[in-house]
Design a protein around this motif. Structure first.
Motif, PDB file in Angstrom:
ATOM      1  N   LEU A 173      -4.203   2.124  -2.679  1.00 30.28           N
ATOM      2  CA  LEU A 173      -4.861   0.842  -2.054  1.00 30.28           C
ATOM      3  C   LEU A 173      -5.443   0.160  -3.128  1.00 30.28           C
ATOM      4  CD1 LEU A 173      -6.850   2.931   0.803  1.00 30.28           C
ATOM      5  CD2 LEU A 173      -4.631   1.578   1.168  1.00 30.28           C
ATOM      6  N   ALA A 182       0.858  -1.129  -0.122  1.00 27.34           N
ATOM      7  CA  ALA A 182      -0.021   0.150  -0.007  1.00 27.34           C
ATOM      8  C   ALA A 182       0.918   1.370   0.189  1.00 27.34           C
ATOM      9  CB  ALA A 182      -0.794  -0.068   1.265  1.00 27.34           C
ATOM     10  N   TYR A 214      -3.959  -0.029   7.055  1.00 35.88           N
ATOM     11  CA  TYR A 214      -3.254   0.706   6.134  1.00 35.88           C
ATOM     12  C   TYR A 214      -3.284   2.106   6.348  1.00 35.88           C
ATOM     13  CZ  TYR A 214      -8.031   0.868   3.847  1.00 35.88           C
ATOM     14  OH  TYR A 214      -9.387   0.957   3.525  1.00 35.88           O
TER      15      TYR A 214
END
Length: 424
Positions: free
Chosen positions: A96, A82, A223
């Motif tokens: 993403l 990511a 993330y």
């Protein structure tokens, strides 16, 4: 891990039950009873993605899943990066879309598949979910081929991009897809009706893979830490994150990351013409309009399912909702923004453009901006090519599915018909 039903706090479950059950009584959302405050943020940010994510999820889930098993679940789910990309001196994109279905939903979908396989117990499971675009593909690919798990995905006919449709409606096997002659909110309402039907739920082992499932939501927390880990330390302290928002699961995950101690100064909820939340924050009146189709179709949601979790987090943390900036961007503004980004040398798609534009409007001097890019531009090939007057090559993941025939059934917005379909 203890979780409670936001609508009925007396209903309490552990992580395994929440994953298996999806929703609580009266369609209430499950929410963690405690979110720890982590003191070792700098140490966590120094770790690689999988190791760091295992520690974050371990802190949230607790001892319910052995740490070695949890690490393997994370390793199996997060098999792709990511990265952040610099768009301007103080603005970065969090990309993403490097997973197998080229969308952020790969993180949550794949971790949920691992979690459900771990806690499922005996008996058959039917995953029923609605998608406004990217959820369907992520869930379908995450669960494709898993034994004794059937997946049924509802989507609004003609209201997702052709490539989005091809990516999850060409698999077959244990993946069934239904094009509903209605909008996404109607698809979501059908899913809720199914969960309210106790007999049906029991008969087919009903579960949902929408962002209402807590396992998906917790995976998405990871993330935000990965983004911060890639920024110089001095830029983390004044970090403003703009989230393209439809069902508001992504924003909820970011707010959980902030609750854990990730130094995010504030969040921005960027929407398209489906502007229930910005109007609510401005007026105090919750008044959803009819859903309208836009270029950023995955955000075409007028009744965001995860909003109760957002409000719960603000209430529990003592944050004022006035701290959350939210604004809506028109399709014309989205097109202009995509062109401006392309001139800066960054190729984007409509959802990321919405987040970038609202961030640009709100970012203050001295702040570092981060916006979420939730899908690969090629997933919106037709609109991106038209707006930017260029030709986009198809990534292999899309190209191979684009050549396959659609296997979807078609259905009216009729619960009785859906119920019969699920039981046959």
């Amino acid at each position: 891990m203890n979780l409670y039903n936001i609508k009925h706090p007396e209903e309490q479950v552990n992580f395994a039950q929440a994953v298996r059950q999806g929703l609580g009584k009266d369609q209430g959302l499950f929410f963690p009873e405690n979110i720890p405050h982590l003191s070792n943020i700098d140490e966590l940010l120094a770790l690689p993605l999988v190791k760091r994510s295992q520690k974050i999820l371990g802190a949230l889930i607790g001892e319910e899943i052995p740490q070695a098993q949890l690490e393997q679940m994370v390793r199996n789910a997060f098999t792709f990066p990511a990265p952040i990309a610099k768009v301007e001196d103080n603005i970065y994109a969090l990309e993403l879309f490097h997973g197998p279905t080229l969308a952020f939903k790969d993180f949550g979908g794949r971790f949920m598949a691992q979690a459900l396989a771990t806690v499922r117990g005996d008996g058959k499971i039917t995953i029923l979910t609605a998608t406004s675009g990217d959820t369907g593909a992520a869930v379908a690919h995450a669960f494709y081929g898993l034994e004794n798990i059937d997946v049924v995905i509802l989507y609004p006919k003609g209201k997702i991009s052709p490539l989005q449709e091809k990516l999850f409606c060409t698999l077959g096997g244990n993946i069934r897809t239904i094009a509903i002659n209605a909008d996404f909110d109607a698809c979501q309402a059908l899913v809720k009706q199914a969960f309210d039907d106790a007999e049906l739920r029991q008969a087919i082992g009903l579960n949902s893979a929408n962002s209402i499932n807590i396992s998906r939501l917790l995976a998405q927390v990871c993330y935000y830490f990965e983004a911060a880990a890639q920024l110089p330390k001095e830029q983390r302290e004044n970090l403003v994150v703009s989230v393209p928002s439809g069902n508001f699961g992504n924003l909820t995950a970011g707010l959980i990351a902030k609750t854990l101690g990730l130094p995010i100064k504030r969040f921005i909820a960027a929407t398209n013409a489906n502007d229930t939340v910005p109007r609510y924050l401005h007026s105090g009146n919750w008044s959803p309009n009819a859903t309208v189709a836009t270029l950023s179709n995955a955000m075409d949601v007028s009744r965001p399912n995860n909003w109760p979790r957002v409000e719960e987090l603000f209430k529990r943390n003592g944050w004022a909702l006035t701290e959350l900036h939210s604004a809506a961007i028109s399709d014309a503004q989205t097109e202009d923004t995509l062109r401006a980004m392309n001139q800066l040398g960054y190729l984007c798609e409509p959802h990321g453009a919405v987040a970038y534009e609202v961030l640009k409007q709100d970012l203050q001097p001295g702040e570092t901006g981060l916006f979420l890019c939730t899908a690969h531009p090629a997933k919106f090939k037709e609109s991106v090519e038209r707006i930017l007057d260029l030709t986009l090559p198809l990534p292999e993941a899309l190209d191979k599915h684009n050549k396959l025939p659609l296997l979807s059934d078609e259905m009216e917005n009729d619960f009785a018909q859906l119920r019969a379909y699920l039981l046959k």
